[in-house]
Write an enzyme that holds these catalytic residues in place. Structure first.
Site, PDB file in Angstrom:
ATOM      1  N   GLU A 198      28.788  -1.253  53.133  1.00  0.00           N
ATOM      2  CA  GLU A 198      27.943  -0.155  52.631  1.00  0.00           C
ATOM      3  C   GLU A 198      28.212   0.141  51.163  1.00  0.00           C
ATOM      4  OE1 GLU A 198      28.293   3.153  55.396  1.00  0.00           O
ATOM      5  OE2 GLU A 198      26.791   2.243  56.683  1.00  0.00           O
ATOM      6  N   GLU A 399      25.377  -3.187  61.647  1.00  0.00           N
ATOM      7  CA  GLU A 399      25.683  -1.974  62.413  1.00  0.00           C
ATOM      8  C   GLU A 399      24.420  -1.292  62.895  1.00  0.00           C
ATOM      9  OE1 GLU A 399      28.131   0.926  60.383  1.00  0.00           O
ATOM     10  OE2 GLU A 399      29.426  -0.635  59.556  1.00  0.00           O
TER      11      GLU A 399
END
Ligand code: P53
Length: 508
Positions: A198, A399
């Site tokens: 991220e 994810e």
């Protein structure tokens, strides 16, 4: 009956789950491991956390003073990431439970400070290297391909305190050396790598994401992490260069390996059909796409120039940086996808990023999780189409998942139909995206085994199909259990995503 022969998923589709070292390993001070920023992320209860919806995540406010206090008096804090779920000692049993669902892929990360305790030591720590050899061997023995993130929210503490994390080029150099070390060591054992988890979360969480620690202004006038766009975009540049250098090294060292990025994908909707709201969507999209654009296309996108100019942001570059970015583009694109966001025009021609991960404006058409995260499976299909249209690169879902306050029985079982429904609906939309023509080669559920939450360090925000008997304070036997969703995912994987029905789940 829907079976694999009717599946729209590619034959060798990588079904599995995703974890991160700092959220599972524990053993934070064993076998030479150095401290990392994640060792200082205190537990924040769901009650305390109620007020934060729409605000930057709590760990974002970690200041130098708090960090030093926790360093001197750790006994005054509940620091669950130091404990994790004891994967360090129990990985065989835990991996076996996951493989029991038929996993083809296990996403994990290497703890940088296990390999280089200070991040920049002269020699790597052999005990750390040997640990991951065992984990990768075990994955292969169980038929799971490891997909490995180099840095998932755990910058070595020494680099954070002495160099301000990725504010400094010293950290970039240290990262390159760390990446090179593990590429050489695990050549042939690891086929899929990711650089930074991220990477765009520096905008909201510079401490967690990039090892940035700022002093508290003491007069209470402002949060030092709020705004500060100059620092955040400089850190972004440094991480882009670090990521690109890792890509280049990976290709040199192991031409058979593939390496990707990881973007926290923020899919935005306009609040109304007002063109101004749609314009706000465009702006926010740019702040998000910026990260994957640089990593996948190898250059700064046109739209950032005006934003930088009008906000007085100056990126310091070293000679050769632009060439490094151009050459070091990723082989595949990965995202985390949890929710969608609503945008309302803020009245600015050149706005700044919204600086929030959880949308403040509610979408009346969506239900939310117990933590207030909107649940939007159709948004998943939309986002996958957007990404593929933009890059034409293979996509891996790094994810997707649902955190819930599961009420486990004495066997660690819970009838988690809410999780089953979340999974069913997202895989259904994933199948639609694949039918649309999007090239997706794998799907990793976040936290397939209960683990410590990133944002709040709770264990009671459970994501797992496999339960772990441990509470927010580290009490429990660590015994594993299997939730109802375990058997659902197993059946789904066995049919290669063709069988999504929820009424014939067999508990075996
Ligand atoms: P937790 C916020 C919003 C979306 C994804 O998050 C996020 C975050 C940061 O908390 O992070 C990713 O555990 C991250 C994982 C994390 C997972 O989402 O706060 O890559 O490390 O655990 C879920 O519920």
């Amino acid at each position: 009956m829907a079976d694999a022969s009717t599946s729209v998923f590619p034959k060798d589709f990588l079904w599995g789950g995703a974890t991160a070292a700092n959220q599972i390993e524990g053993a934070f001070d064993e076998d030479g491991r150095g401290l990392a920023t994640s060792d200082f992320a205190p537990f924040i209860s769901r009650e305390a956390n109620r007020g934060y919806e729409g605000n930057p995540l709590p760990h974002n406010s970690m200041t130098l003073e708090m960090l030093q206090d926790a360093l001197e008096h750790p006994e005054n804090y509940n620091l669950p990431k130091r404990r994790g779920i004891d994967f360090y000692h129990r990985f065989r049993e835990q991996l076996e439970a996951l493989a029991g669902m038929g996993f083809k892929v296990f996403r994990m990360s290497i703890s940088w400070s296990r390999i280089f305790p200070n991040g920049d030591d002269a020699e790597p720590n052999e005990a750390g290297l040997a640990f991951y050899d065992q984990v990768f061997d075990e994955c292969h023995r169980l038929g799971m391909e490891p997909l490995v993130t180099l840095c998932h929210f755990d910058t070595p503490l020494h680099l954070a305190l002495e160099y301000g994390g990725f504010q400094s080029r010293h950290t970039v150099d240290a990262f390159e050396r760390y990446a090179e070390t593990v590429f050489r060591r695990y050549k042939g054992k690891v086929k899929y790598w990711l650089t930074f988890n991220e990477i765009n979360n520096v905008l909201t969480n510079p401490f967690t994401c990039s090892g940035v620690v700022l002093p508290d202004p003491h007069d209470g006038t402002h949060n030092p992490y709020k705004g500060n766009w100059q620092m955040k975009y400089q850190v972004s540049h440094n991480q882009f260069v670090a990521s690109a250098k890792a890509v280049i090294k990976c290709h040199e060292i192991d031409p058979n390996a593939k390496i990707g990025n990881m973007l926290c994908r923020l899919e935005n909707y306009a609040e109304t059909p007002k063109p101004e709201d749609q314009l706000q969507v465009l702006f926010e999209d740019h702040f998000n796409w910026f990260y994957s654009d640089v990593q996948a296309k190898g250059e700064y996108p046109y739209y950032m120039k005006r934003f930088f100019d009008e906000n007085d942001i100056h990126i310091e570059m070293e000679p050769g940086d632009l060439e490094t970015l151009r050459v070091g583009t990723v082989d595949f694109v990965t995202i985390s996808y949890y929710m969608t966001y609503i945008m309302r025009y803020k009245g600015e021609t050149v706005p700044k990023p919204s600086g929030s991960l959880v949308t403040a404006i509610k979408n009346p058409y969506l239900k939310v999780s117990q933590w207030g995260w909107p649940i939007d499976p159709i948004g998943f299909r939309i986002t996958l189409n957007h990404i593929y249209d933009r890059y034409h690169l293979p996509i891996f879902i790094s994810e997707n998942g649902l955190g819930a306050n599961d009420q486990l029985d004495e066997n660690g079982y819970v009838e988690d139909d809410y999780r089953i429904e979340y999974l069913r609906a997202h895989v259904e939309q994933l199948a639609e995206a694949i039918k649309d023509g999007v090239d997706v080669f794998g799907y990793a559920w976040w936290g397939p085994i209960d683990l410590v939450s990133s944002g709040t360090s709770e264990i009671s925000k459970r994501y797992g199909f496999v339960s772990v008997d441990i509470d927010d304070y580290g009490n429990g036997t660590l015994k594993l259990g299997r939730k109802k969703s375990y058997y659902y995912y197993k059946k789904l994987i066995a049919s290669n995503g063709a069988d999504l029905s929820t009424d014939d789940i067999v508990m075996e």
